[in-house]
Design a protein around this motif. Sequence first.
Motif, mmCIF file in Angstrom:
data_model
loop_
_atom_site.group_PDB
_atom_site.id
_atom_site.type_symbol
_atom_site.label_atom_id
_atom_site.label_comp_id
_atom_site.label_asym_id
_atom_site.label_seq_id
_atom_site.Cartn_x
_atom_site.Cartn_y
_atom_site.Cartn_z
ATOM 1 N N ASN A 27 0.848 -1.191 0.000
ATOM 2 C CA ASN A 27 0.000 0.000 0.000
ATOM 3 C C ASN A 27 0.882 1.239 0.000
ATOM 4 O O ASN A 27 1.877 1.304 0.728
ATOM 5 N N ILE A 28 0.496 2.217 -0.789
ATOM 6 C CA ILE A 28 1.381 3.365 -1.004
ATOM 7 C C ILE A 28 0.583 4.662 -1.088
ATOM 8 O O ILE A 28 -0.512 4.683 -1.620
ATOM 9 N N ASN A 29 1.147 5.718 -0.539
ATOM 10 C CA ASN A 29 0.569 7.048 -0.658
ATOM 11 C C ASN A 29 1.339 7.773 -1.765
ATOM 12 O O ASN A 29 2.564 7.888 -1.697
ATOM 13 N N VAL A 30 0.632 8.231 -2.795
ATOM 14 C CA VAL A 30 1.255 8.927 -3.920
ATOM 15 C C VAL A 30 0.918 10.404 -3.803
ATOM 16 O O VAL A 30 -0.256 10.772 -3.785
ATOM 17 N N ILE A 31 1.956 11.244 -3.703
ATOM 18 C CA ILE A 31 1.778 12.681 -3.557
ATOM 19 C C ILE A 31 2.214 13.362 -4.854
ATOM 20 O O ILE A 31 3.339 13.165 -5.314
ATOM 21 N N ASN A 32 1.322 14.144 -5.435
ATOM 22 C CA ASN A 32 1.614 14.841 -6.678
ATOM 23 C C ASN A 32 2.281 16.175 -6.370
ATOM 24 O O ASN A 32 1.640 17.106 -5.902
ATOM 25 N N GLU A 33 3.573 16.257 -6.634
ATOM 26 C CA GLU A 33 4.334 17.501 -6.463
ATOM 27 C C GLU A 33 4.947 17.932 -7.791
ATOM 28 O O GLU A 33 6.015 18.519 -7.837
ATOM 29 N N THR A 34 4.257 17.615 -8.895
ATOM 30 C CA THR A 34 4.785 17.891 -10.230
ATOM 31 C C THR A 34 4.469 19.291 -10.730
ATOM 32 O O THR A 34 5.120 19.784 -11.637
ATOM 33 N N GLY A 35 3.436 19.893 -10.176
ATOM 34 C CA GLY A 35 2.967 21.181 -10.692
ATOM 35 C C GLY A 35 1.867 21.017 -11.727
ATOM 36 O O GLY A 35 1.329 21.997 -12.226
ATOM 37 N N TYR A 36 1.524 19.759 -12.061
ATOM 38 C CA TYR A 36 0.511 19.462 -13.080
ATOM 39 C C TYR A 36 -0.492 18.451 -12.536
ATOM 40 O O TYR A 36 -0.162 17.633 -11.690
ATOM 41 N N ALA A 37 -1.696 18.482 -13.076
ATOM 42 C CA ALA A 37 -2.732 17.535 -12.673
ATOM 43 C C ALA A 37 -2.509 16.188 -13.364
ATOM 44 O O ALA A 37 -2.036 16.130 -14.496
ATOM 45 N N ASN A 55 -6.965 2.325 -13.559
ATOM 46 C CA ASN A 55 -6.759 3.648 -12.993
ATOM 47 C C ASN A 55 -7.128 3.618 -11.512
ATOM 48 O O ASN A 55 -8.252 3.275 -11.144
ATOM 49 N N GLU A 56 -6.190 3.988 -10.663
ATOM 50 C CA GLU A 56 -6.400 4.001 -9.219
ATOM 51 C C GLU A 56 -7.035 5.301 -8.725
ATOM 52 O O GLU A 56 -7.342 5.433 -7.553
ATOM 53 N N LEU A 57 -7.235 6.242 -9.624
ATOM 54 C CA LEU A 57 -7.799 7.535 -9.248
ATOM 55 C C LEU A 57 -9.295 7.575 -9.521
ATOM 56 O O LEU A 57 -9.755 7.092 -10.543
ATOM 57 N N ASP A 58 -10.033 8.182 -8.610
ATOM 58 C CA ASP A 58 -11.466 8.404 -8.806
ATOM 59 C C ASP A 58 -11.726 9.632 -9.664
ATOM 60 O O ASP A 58 -12.772 9.760 -10.280
ATOM 61 N N GLY A 59 -10.781 10.527 -9.669
ATOM 62 C CA GLY A 59 -10.896 11.767 -10.443
ATOM 63 C C GLY A 59 -9.502 12.251 -10.781
ATOM 64 O O GLY A 59 -8.566 11.465 -10.894
ATOM 65 N N THR A 60 -9.348 13.555 -10.906
ATOM 66 C CA THR A 60 -8.045 14.134 -11.205
ATOM 67 C C THR A 60 -7.260 14.355 -9.913
ATOM 68 O O THR A 60 -7.812 14.843 -8.933
ATOM 69 N N LEU A 61 -5.987 13.987 -9.944
ATOM 70 C CA LEU A 61 -5.100 14.225 -8.805
ATOM 71 C C LEU A 61 -4.354 15.530 -9.078
ATOM 72 O O LEU A 61 -3.438 15.589 -9.900
ATOM 73 N N LYS A 62 -4.808 16.596 -8.423
ATOM 74 C CA LYS A 62 -4.237 17.912 -8.652
ATOM 75 C C LYS A 62 -2.888 18.037 -7.950
ATOM 76 O O LYS A 62 -2.546 17.240 -7.085
ATOM 77 N N ASN A 63 -2.136 19.052 -8.349
ATOM 78 C CA ASN A 63 -0.857 19.323 -7.715
ATOM 79 C C ASN A 63 -1.044 19.510 -6.207
ATOM 80 O O ASN A 63 -1.993 20.147 -5.773
ATOM 81 N N GLN A 64 -0.175 18.915 -5.429
ATOM 82 C CA GLN A 64 -0.162 18.946 -3.962
ATOM 83 C C GLN A 64 -1.241 18.068 -3.325
ATOM 84 O O GLN A 64 -1.413 18.094 -2.115
ATOM 85 N N GLN A 65 -1.959 17.306 -4.113
ATOM 86 C CA GLN A 65 -2.904 16.335 -3.557
ATOM 87 C C GLN A 65 -2.247 14.966 -3.511
ATOM 88 O O GLN A 65 -1.234 14.723 -4.171
ATOM 89 N N ARG A 107 6.660 10.565 -3.783
ATOM 90 C CA ARG A 107 6.449 11.975 -4.095
ATOM 91 C C ARG A 107 6.838 12.186 -5.549
ATOM 92 O O ARG A 107 8.005 12.088 -5.898
ATOM 93 N N LEU A 108 5.845 12.440 -6.395
ATOM 94 C CA LEU A 108 6.092 12.636 -7.819
ATOM 95 C C LEU A 108 6.606 14.048 -8.048
ATOM 96 O O LEU A 108 6.026 15.019 -7.550
ATOM 97 N N ARG A 109 7.689 14.151 -8.810
ATOM 98 C CA ARG A 109 8.325 15.446 -9.059
ATOM 99 C C ARG A 109 8.545 15.640 -10.560
ATOM 100 O O ARG A 109 8.745 14.674 -11.285
ATOM 101 N N TYR A 110 8.540 16.885 -11.003
ATOM 102 C CA TYR A 110 8.839 17.208 -12.401
ATOM 103 C C TYR A 110 9.921 18.277 -12.424
ATOM 104 O O TYR A 110 9.822 19.293 -11.739
#
Length: 122
Positions: A27-37, A55-65, A107-110
């Motif tokens: 089990n993993i927590n994925v944090i979007n820190e890319t600046g993009y949805a 797709n593990e997302l119910d909707g869009t994973l916005k930046n910082q979510q 932590r996803l980064r771009y």
Amino acid sequence: MKRILASLIFVGLCLAATASFAADARNINVINETGYAIKFLGFNGPDDGLEEWDNELDGTLKNQQSAYVEFDDDDDGCVWNIKVIWANYDEAVLWRNVNLCKFTALRLRYDHGTKKTSFLAE
């Protein structure tokens, strides 16, 4: 009667504690820190090919979510492929053979300079 009730309460507390510690190591927590949805976040086993993704997302994973991904008992192994697709672009990012049992968060980064997406494992 009090002993039976006390015993039942004790057993119930032990079971509740055991369930909370029995989380799947993948089990993993994925944090979007890319600046993009992100519109798609998928995991698949290395032997599943690269066409089968859920797709593990119910909707869009916005930046910082963040999104918490739970694995089923039917899923085998610690090593997984990870795929990300951006919400406003048709490009995808793919990481192969990531051992999810070694950490609890990604932590996803771009990097705008190199135009590369990476992750920081915690």
